[in-house]
Design a protein around this motif. Structure first.
Motif, PDB file in Angstrom:
ATOM      1  N   ALA A 106      42.841  54.810  53.686  1.00 56.88           N
ATOM      2  CA  ALA A 106      41.938  55.913  54.047  1.00 56.88           C
ATOM      3  C   ALA A 106      42.365  57.204  53.360  1.00 56.88           C
ATOM      4  N   GLY A 107      41.390  57.884  52.747  1.00 55.44           N
ATOM      5  CA  GLY A 107      41.663  59.163  52.093  1.00 55.44           C
ATOM      6  C   GLY A 107      42.051  59.066  50.640  1.00 55.44           C
ATOM      7  N   LEU A 108      42.277  57.854  50.123  1.00 56.19           N
ATOM      8  CA  LEU A 108      42.649  57.682  48.720  1.00 56.19           C
ATOM      9  C   LEU A 108      41.428  57.323  47.891  1.00 56.19           C
ATOM     10  N   THR A 109      41.418  57.791  46.645  1.00 53.19           N
ATOM     11  CA  THR A 109      40.373  57.382  45.709  1.00 53.19           C
ATOM     12  C   THR A 109      40.782  56.049  45.113  1.00 53.19           C
ATOM     13  N   ILE A 110      40.270  54.999  45.678  1.00 55.50           N
ATOM     14  CA  ILE A 110      40.750  53.666  45.341  1.00 55.50           C
ATOM     15  C   ILE A 110      39.592  52.695  45.464  1.00 55.50           C
ATOM     16  N   SER A 111      39.573  51.643  44.642  1.00 56.73           N
ATOM     17  CA  SER A 111      38.553  50.604  44.717  1.00 56.73           C
ATOM     18  C   SER A 111      39.183  49.329  45.254  1.00 56.73           C
ATOM     19  N   THR A 112      38.473  48.651  46.130  1.00 57.47           N
ATOM     20  CA  THR A 112      38.976  47.379  46.657  1.00 57.47           C
ATOM     21  C   THR A 112      38.041  46.252  46.262  1.00 57.47           C
ATOM     22  N   VAL A 113      38.616  45.094  46.014  1.00 57.44           N
ATOM     23  CA  VAL A 113      37.849  43.896  45.724  1.00 57.44           C
ATOM     24  C   VAL A 113      38.447  42.775  46.559  1.00 57.44           C
ATOM     25  N   GLU A 114      37.601  41.998  47.199  1.00 55.48           N
ATOM     26  CA  GLU A 114      38.095  40.966  48.112  1.00 55.48           C
ATOM     27  C   GLU A 114      38.211  39.629  47.391  1.00 55.48           C
ATOM     28  N   ASN A 115      39.354  38.979  47.593  1.00 54.53           N
ATOM     29  CA  ASN A 115      39.610  37.649  47.057  1.00 54.53           C
ATOM     30  C   ASN A 115      39.392  36.633  48.172  1.00 54.53           C
ATOM     31  N   LEU A 116      38.280  35.937  48.112  1.00 58.49           N
ATOM     32  CA  LEU A 116      37.963  34.962  49.154  1.00 58.49           C
ATOM     33  C   LEU A 116      38.818  33.709  49.049  1.00 58.49           C
ATOM     34  N   ASP A 117      39.464  33.507  47.911  1.00 59.36           N
ATOM     35  CA  ASP A 117      40.315  32.323  47.704  1.00 59.36           C
ATOM     36  C   ASP A 117      41.798  32.653  47.830  1.00 59.36           C
ATOM     37  N   TYR A 118      42.140  33.703  48.577  1.00 65.69           N
ATOM     38  CA  TYR A 118      43.538  34.145  48.626  1.00 65.69           C
ATOM     39  C   TYR A 118      44.500  33.072  49.119  1.00 65.69           C
ATOM     40  N   SER A 119      44.020  32.145  49.935  1.00 59.88           N
ATOM     41  CA  SER A 119      44.907  31.101  50.460  1.00 59.88           C
ATOM     42  C   SER A 119      45.379  30.133  49.383  1.00 59.88           C
ATOM     43  N   LYS A 120      44.739  30.168  48.208  1.00 60.42           N
ATOM     44  CA  LYS A 120      45.111  29.260  47.120  1.00 60.42           C
ATOM     45  C   LYS A 120      46.230  29.823  46.248  1.00 60.42           C
ATOM     46  N   GLY A 121      46.724  31.031  46.564  1.00 62.17           N
ATOM     47  CA  GLY A 121      47.892  31.524  45.866  1.00 62.17           C
ATOM     48  C   GLY A 121      47.692  32.796  45.071  1.00 62.17           C
ATOM     49  N   LEU A 122      48.809  33.299  44.563  1.00 68.09           N
ATOM     50  CA  LEU A 122      48.860  34.588  43.873  1.00 68.09           C
ATOM     51  C   LEU A 122      47.934  34.652  42.674  1.00 68.09           C
ATOM     52  N   SER A 123      47.818  33.554  41.944  1.00 69.50           N
ATOM     53  CA  SER A 123      47.022  33.580  40.708  1.00 69.50           C
ATOM     54  C   SER A 123      45.566  33.949  40.984  1.00 69.50           C
ATOM     55  N   THR A 124      45.055  33.575  42.150  1.00 71.92           N
ATOM     56  CA  THR A 124      43.654  33.890  42.453  1.00 71.92           C
ATOM     57  C   THR A 124      43.454  35.392  42.608  1.00 71.92           C
ATOM     58  N   SER A 125      44.432  36.072  43.199  1.00 71.01           N
ATOM     59  CA  SER A 125      44.340  37.533  43.325  1.00 71.01           C
ATOM     60  C   SER A 125      44.488  38.208  41.968  1.00 71.01           C
ATOM     61  N   LEU A 126      45.390  37.668  41.156  1.00 70.51           N
ATOM     62  CA  LEU A 126      45.603  38.225  39.821  1.00 70.51           C
ATOM     63  C   LEU A 126      44.309  38.148  39.013  1.00 70.51           C
ATOM     64  N   LYS A 127      43.650  37.007  39.060  1.00 67.94           N
ATOM     65  CA  LYS A 127      42.418  36.837  38.291  1.00 67.94           C
ATOM     66  C   LYS A 127      41.275  37.670  38.861  1.00 67.94           C
ATOM     67  N   GLN A 128      41.229  37.795  40.179  1.00 69.87           N
ATOM     68  CA  GLN A 128      40.190  38.623  40.793  1.00 69.87           C
ATOM     69  C   GLN A 128      40.342  40.075  40.358  1.00 69.87           C
ATOM     70  N   GLY A 129      41.583  40.564  40.335  1.00 69.26           N
ATOM     71  CA  GLY A 129      41.828  41.933  39.908  1.00 69.26           C
ATOM     72  C   GLY A 129      41.508  42.149  38.446  1.00 69.26           C
ATOM     73  N   LEU A 130      41.911  41.212  37.585  1.00 70.42           N
ATOM     74  CA  LEU A 130      41.661  41.349  36.157  1.00 70.42           C
ATOM     75  C   LEU A 130      40.167  41.388  35.856  1.00 70.42           C
ATOM     76  N   SER A 131      39.392  40.604  36.573  1.00 68.66           N
ATOM     77  CA  SER A 131      37.947  40.562  36.333  1.00 68.66           C
ATOM     78  C   SER A 131      37.264  41.860  36.740  1.00 68.66           C
ATOM     79  N   THR A 132      37.961  42.708  37.509  1.00 67.42           N
ATOM     80  CA  THR A 132      37.387  43.971  37.983  1.00 67.42           C
ATOM     81  C   THR A 132      37.753  45.148  37.090  1.00 67.42           C
ATOM     82  N   LEU A 133      38.725  44.978  36.212  1.00 64.85           N
ATOM     83  CA  LEU A 133      39.197  46.099  35.390  1.00 64.85           C
ATOM     84  C   LEU A 133      38.122  46.577  34.430  1.00 64.85           C
ATOM     85  N   PRO A 134      38.044  47.883  34.200  1.00 61.55           N
ATOM     86  CA  PRO A 134      37.065  48.392  33.220  1.00 61.55           C
ATOM     87  C   PRO A 134      37.427  47.955  31.808  1.00 61.55           C
TER      88      PRO A 134
END
Length: 536
Positions: free
Chosen positions: A401-429
């Motif tokens: 709260a109060g930070l200028t920040i973007s969030t993206v939800e990883n629905l496959d987070y239970s499958k491991g770290l790589s899923t979050s890494l790929k979700q974040g990379l796909s969001t980068l400008p």
């Protein structure tokens, strides 16, 4: 500074002067050798290495560069963290670079260890463009020289950016019999584009006959303008020509005629009722750089443009094509050096199975662990800031709260770290040069360390993977150049991109941290208790 060949068994704590490859790993120059490094070098059968050692009155290269850079600039300017003896200074707003050239010369004359390089004086600069670099040549600079530089800088800033102010500009175009409307249209469009590029605009346009009477009347009728431009159908050839005569007839004065810039020689500067009036040279119809740009930039930045300022434009004023430099203005302009755009990618989606509850929401010093990570990223030059959520996504988002920040939800987070890494990379400008991957359970990573990692990033110097270390042990966060994103997107399972460091050892740069922040993650109740000092 002491420098020379040293027996390997005596080299612990010394600075490695030349890179050495041991056990498939490159120990780069500038590395402070640890006992483990010495053991590894000796195991390769190497008896001696070239090293440097500080003497009592030496200041380490990064500290020296940072101290000098910190006093160099004033205004909307950012000083980057020092790395390998270099501290870069960047513009934070567009404008004109105002350089104290005599001060630059005086600092460069102090000692061969200290160098300062800047953009040209009165150059137009953009946001994030590099303005100057302070480089310490050897591994250390003499204390006396650094302190002498600081004393000189105490007298005033070496550089500043005079910011562009939005100007309301009136343009008067004159016509001769036979003047084609398309010629006038082209000239007006070119000038409008110039003004738009510096945040100003044409607020009034008129077209009159190329004669003293009609032009005098047009100038007199201009209202609420910060600048009047007169684009003549015929070039100004004398102080008594149509445009200067009309300026004087309108109650103004001609300040200066002619300039030592080519193209742009036939420019005239005047004033009517306190409003600057510029009689434009014919080259102002072209979008290519010319003498009008030099004058326009300064006026928009609130800098004086009189006889003495124009007379000083000759050095660097040769812009025209010459036989030994064919048609350079027809080529695309070179990209100005700028600060790399590095995005923050905070991974905050995991199950926290070893903690037994969501570790990222555990509190340390009154804040959730993940908020400490986000605050450090927000206090650094990282942009944009992206958080990948998953487990208890809503609660984790509330922590920002109060930070200028973007969030993206990883629905496959239970499958491991790589899923979050790929979700974040796909969001980068698409325009980001690199990404710093931060783990949400590492609250001791500081903005200063992040700044050092960004300062170390330089793919042109084979520094494309930047990893922090503490006493020789690698940690997190890790900065990855864009070139690695495709390979990172192929990773599967509960793992990150660490294997790429082994695949590209020549592109890895280690940055030694001043504390255990890069090694401190909070995975278990015991680790949390050790951090907070409270029972598990």
């Amino acid at each position: 500074m002491l420098f020379g060949l040293c027996p390997v068994h005596e080299a612990s704590g010394a600075i490695l002067a030349h890179a050495v490859r041991v056990a498939g790993r490159l120990l780069k120059k500038g590395r402070v050798l640890t006992t483990d490094d010495v053991t590894a070098i000796r195991a390769e059968g190497i008896a001696d290495v070239v090293v440097a050692r500080f003497e009592p009155d030496d200041i380490a290269e990064d500290e020296a560069a940072a101290r000098i850079a910190a006093q160099c600039a004033d205004g909307p300017i950012r000083v980057g963290a020092a790395f390998t003896g270099r501290a870069n200074i960047y513009a934070e707003q567009p404008g004109v670079a105002v350089i104290d050239t005599a001060l630059v010369d005086n600092i460069n004359a102090l000692h061969e260890a200290i160098t300062v390089a800047t953009v040209p004086a009165f150059a137009r600069v953009g946001t994030h463009q590099m303005l100057a670099t302070i480089k310490i040549i050897p591994f250390a600079a003499p204390r006396a020289a650094v302190e002498a530089a600081e004393r000189l800088l105490n007298e005033g800033p070496l550089l500043r950016v005079a910011q562009f102010r939005p100007l309301k500009v009136a343009l008067i175009s004159t016509m001769l019999p036979g003047t084609k409307p398309t010629v006038l249209d082209k000239g007006e469009a070119s000038i409008a584009d110039r003004l738009s590029g510096i945040g100003s605009a044409l607020t009034a346009r008129s077209r009159v006959a190329h004669a003293v009477g009609p032009l005098t009347e047009a100038i007199s009728e201009v209202q609420n303008a910060d600048l009047i431009l007169v684009l003549g159908a015929s070039a100004i050839t004398d102080r008594r020509d149509v445009i200067p005569a009309a300026i004087e007839a309108a109650g103004g004065q001609v300040t200066h005629f002619g300039m030592p810039v080519d193209p742009g020689n036939l420019l005239l500067v005047g004033d009517v009722g306190g409003v600057p009036v510029i009689g434009l040279p014919g080259c102002a119809r072209s979008p290519k750089l010319n003498g009008f740009d030099f004058v326009l930039w300064r006026l928009a930045a609130g800098l004086p443009v009189g006889r003495s300022e124009i007379a000083a434009m000759g050095v660097g004023g040769l812009l025209t094509e010459i036989p030994t430099r064919p048609q350079p203005r027809d080529e695309p302009p070179a990209t100005a050096p700028r600060a790399p755009k590095v995005a923050a990618m905070i991974l905050a989606a995991g199950l926290s199975s070893r903690m037994g509850r969501n570790k990222l929401l555990e509190r340390y010093q009154g804040k959730p662990l993940v908020r400490h990570v986000a605050d450090a990223a927000a206090a650094s030059p990282l942009s944009p800031l992206i958080v990948v959520t998953g487990n208890e996504s809503a609660a984790v988002r509330e922590a920002f709260a109060g930070l200028t920040i973007s969030t993206v939800e990883n629905l496959d987070y239970s499958k491991g770290l790589s899923t979050s890494l790929k979700q974040g990379l796909s969001t980068l400008p698409e325009d980001c040069d690199a990404a710093l991957v931060l783990l949400g359970d590492m609250p001791l990573v500081s903005p200063a360390l992040i700044g050092r990692l960004i300062a170390a990033f330089d793919p042109a110097e084979d520094r494309a993977i930047i990893v922090p270390t503490r006493n020789g042990k690698r940690g997190n966060p890790v900065l990855w150049a864009r070139r690695f994103f495709p390979e990172m997107l192929t990773i599967e399972g509960d793992t990150g991109a660490k294997h790429l460091m082994g695949a590209y050892p020549e592109l890895v740069c280690e940055v030694e941290a001043p504390d255990d922040g890069p090694l401190t993650d909070v995975d278990t109740p015991e680790a949390l208790a050790a951090l907070t000092g409270e029972p598990a």
